[in-house]
Scaffold this motif. Structure first.
Motif, PDB file in Angstrom:
ATOM      1  N   VAL A 150      -5.073  22.385  10.331  1.00  0.00           N
ATOM      2  CA  VAL A 150      -6.015  22.473  11.396  1.00  0.00           C
ATOM      3  C   VAL A 150      -7.333  22.953  10.653  1.00  0.00           C
ATOM      4  N   ARG A 151      -7.225  23.905   9.650  1.00  0.00           N
ATOM      5  CA  ARG A 151      -8.295  24.213   8.692  1.00  0.00           C
ATOM      6  C   ARG A 151      -8.754  22.903   7.925  1.00  0.00           C
ATOM      7  N   GLY A 152      -7.873  22.203   7.481  1.00  0.00           N
ATOM      8  CA  GLY A 152      -8.546  20.952   6.996  1.00  0.00           C
ATOM      9  C   GLY A 152      -9.332  19.969   7.805  1.00  0.00           C
ATOM     10  N   THR A 153      -8.860  19.728   9.094  1.00  0.00           N
ATOM     11  CA  THR A 153      -9.367  18.992  10.213  1.00  0.00           C
ATOM     12  C   THR A 153     -11.012  19.522  10.612  1.00  0.00           C
ATOM     13  N   LEU A 154     -10.874  20.916  10.596  1.00  0.00           N
ATOM     14  CA  LEU A 154     -12.243  21.695  10.824  1.00  0.00           C
ATOM     15  C   LEU A 154     -13.139  21.341   9.899  1.00  0.00           C
ATOM     16  N   ARG A 155     -12.735  21.214   8.772  1.00  0.00           N
ATOM     17  CA  ARG A 155     -13.731  20.939   7.381  1.00  0.00           C
ATOM     18  C   ARG A 155     -13.810  19.494   7.321  1.00  0.00           C
ATOM     19  N   GLY A 156     -13.486  18.757   7.946  1.00  0.00           N
ATOM     20  CA  GLY A 156     -13.625  17.363   7.828  1.00  0.00           C
ATOM     21  C   GLY A 156     -12.763  16.537   7.076  1.00  0.00           C
ATOM     22  N   GLY A 157     -11.376  17.242   7.103  1.00  0.00           N
ATOM     23  CA  GLY A 157     -10.340  16.372   6.273  1.00  0.00           C
ATOM     24  C   GLY A 157     -10.709  15.663   4.776  1.00  0.00           C
ATOM     25  N   ARG A 158     -11.001  16.532   3.787  1.00  0.00           N
ATOM     26  CA  ARG A 158     -11.336  15.884   2.617  1.00  0.00           C
ATOM     27  C   ARG A 158     -10.198  15.715   1.460  1.00  0.00           C
ATOM     28  N   GLY A 159      -9.065  15.781   1.898  1.00  0.00           N
ATOM     29  CA  GLY A 159      -7.841  15.523   0.966  1.00  0.00           C
ATOM     30  C   GLY A 159      -7.348  13.660   0.944  1.00  0.00           C
ATOM     31  N   ALA A 160      -6.876  13.503   0.062  1.00  0.00           N
ATOM     32  CA  ALA A 160      -6.567  12.145  -0.252  1.00  0.00           C
ATOM     33  C   ALA A 160      -5.734  11.551   1.022  1.00  0.00           C
ATOM     34  N   ASP A 161      -4.725  12.455   1.375  1.00  0.00           N
ATOM     35  CA  ASP A 161      -4.094  11.873   2.582  1.00  0.00           C
ATOM     36  C   ASP A 161      -4.494  12.183   4.106  1.00  0.00           C
ATOM     37  N   VAL A 170       2.157  15.758   9.961  1.00  0.00           N
ATOM     38  CA  VAL A 170       0.901  16.353  10.620  1.00  0.00           C
ATOM     39  C   VAL A 170      -0.318  16.784   9.751  1.00  0.00           C
ATOM     40  N   ASN A 171      -1.422  15.764   9.860  1.00  0.00           N
ATOM     41  CA  ASN A 171      -2.440  15.961   9.099  1.00  0.00           C
ATOM     42  C   ASN A 171      -3.692  15.738   9.814  1.00  0.00           C
ATOM     43  N   PRO A 172      -5.025  15.967   9.385  1.00  0.00           N
ATOM     44  CA  PRO A 172      -6.220  15.806  10.195  1.00  0.00           C
ATOM     45  C   PRO A 172      -6.177  14.558  11.169  1.00  0.00           C
ATOM     46  N   LEU A 173      -5.841  13.478  10.701  1.00  0.00           N
ATOM     47  CA  LEU A 173      -5.600  12.332  11.452  1.00  0.00           C
ATOM     48  C   LEU A 173      -4.935  12.466  12.684  1.00  0.00           C
ATOM     49  N   SER A 226       1.004  -1.156   0.103  1.00  0.00           N
ATOM     50  CA  SER A 226       0.027  -0.088   0.067  1.00  0.00           C
ATOM     51  C   SER A 226       0.891   1.172   0.101  1.00  0.00           C
ATOM     52  N   PRO A 227       0.628   2.360  -0.267  1.00  0.00           N
ATOM     53  CA  PRO A 227       1.143   3.621  -0.490  1.00  0.00           C
ATOM     54  C   PRO A 227       1.704   3.863   0.709  1.00  0.00           C
ATOM     55  N   VAL A 228       0.876   3.785   1.712  1.00  0.00           N
ATOM     56  CA  VAL A 228       1.391   4.250   3.294  1.00  0.00           C
ATOM     57  C   VAL A 228       2.327   3.302   3.510  1.00  0.00           C
ATOM     58  N   ALA A 229       2.422   1.983   3.537  1.00  0.00           N
ATOM     59  CA  ALA A 229       3.513   1.183   3.811  1.00  0.00           C
ATOM     60  C   ALA A 229       4.616   1.492   3.123  1.00  0.00           C
TER      61      ALA A 229
END
Length: 214
Positions: free
Chosen positions: A155-166, A93-96, A6-9
């Protein structure tokens, strides 16, 4: 799905290949100053109250009073702080990551309240120990606040629900922190946090077994 492909691995297998993140020692802008204080101020500062709190537990003979129960709560709080710390040091550092950190900070605060309620009914909790607890409770929030300032877009991405691919993938940092810094933090955590509280739990277990309560 083959998780190893997988891409993450793949990203984690290649984690140390990018260039380390540099923190200039010369004139700094606000971003570099914040990152430098977070890395070399907030993180090492966590070690001091951790050791001081362990000393307070020894002085009030935790193994003879609240014992294994309270020591287990301390281990839980270390896990609640340790998981987001590890993610902040190693992961992008991302929404997750921000969501896990925020949830862990709330859980740590609630567990700290439980810990004090348990301790005060079983042993003497002196004013100095209570003051030490204040530092231990505020440092995770301080680290999260600095990290949020450094990654306002996430932080803005997190507040918006994190809609990015990663946004909801646990990915390694694109520019990892220096290996020497990570080794130093790991050594500090081992010497100042893991070993003292492992020793505390060992003492508590020995007394509980001698009393036949374990």
């Amino acid at each position: 799905m083959d998780l190893h492909r997988s891409p993450v691995a793949r990203a984690w297998r290649n984690w140390r290949r990018p260039a380390d993140r540099t923190v200039p020692r010369g004139p700094l802008d606000a971003e570099d100053t914040s990152r430098r204080f977070l890395m070399y101020g907030v993180m090492p500062l966590w070690f001091v109250p951790s050791v001081a709190d362990w000393i307070m537990h020894r002085r009030t003979r935790i193994e003879e009073t609240s014992g294994v129960r309270e020591s287990a709560v301390h281990a839980l709080m270390m896990a609640e702080a340790g998981v987001p710390v590890a993610m902040g040091l190693l992961a992008k550092v991302n929404p997750l990551v921000l969501t896990v950190m925020g949830g862990a900070a709330l859980a740590h605060g609630a567990t700290a309240l439980w810990d004090v309620n348990l301790a005060t009914t079983e042993r003497e909790v002196r004013p100095m120990e209570q003051h030490i607890h204040s530092f231990l409770e505020v440092l995770p929030l301080t680290a999260l606040a600095f990290l949020a300032c450094l990654h306002a877009d996430q932080v803005r991405g997190t507040l918006r629900g994190g809609r990015g691919a990663d946004d909801w993938k646990l990915l390694p940092k694109e520019n990892p922190l220096p290996a020497r810094y990570l080794a130093g933090i790991g050594l500090g955590l081992s010497v100042c946090v893991a070993l003292p509280y492992a020793e505390e739990m060992t003492r508590c277990v020995k007394v509980a077994r001698r009393r036949g309560t374990l």
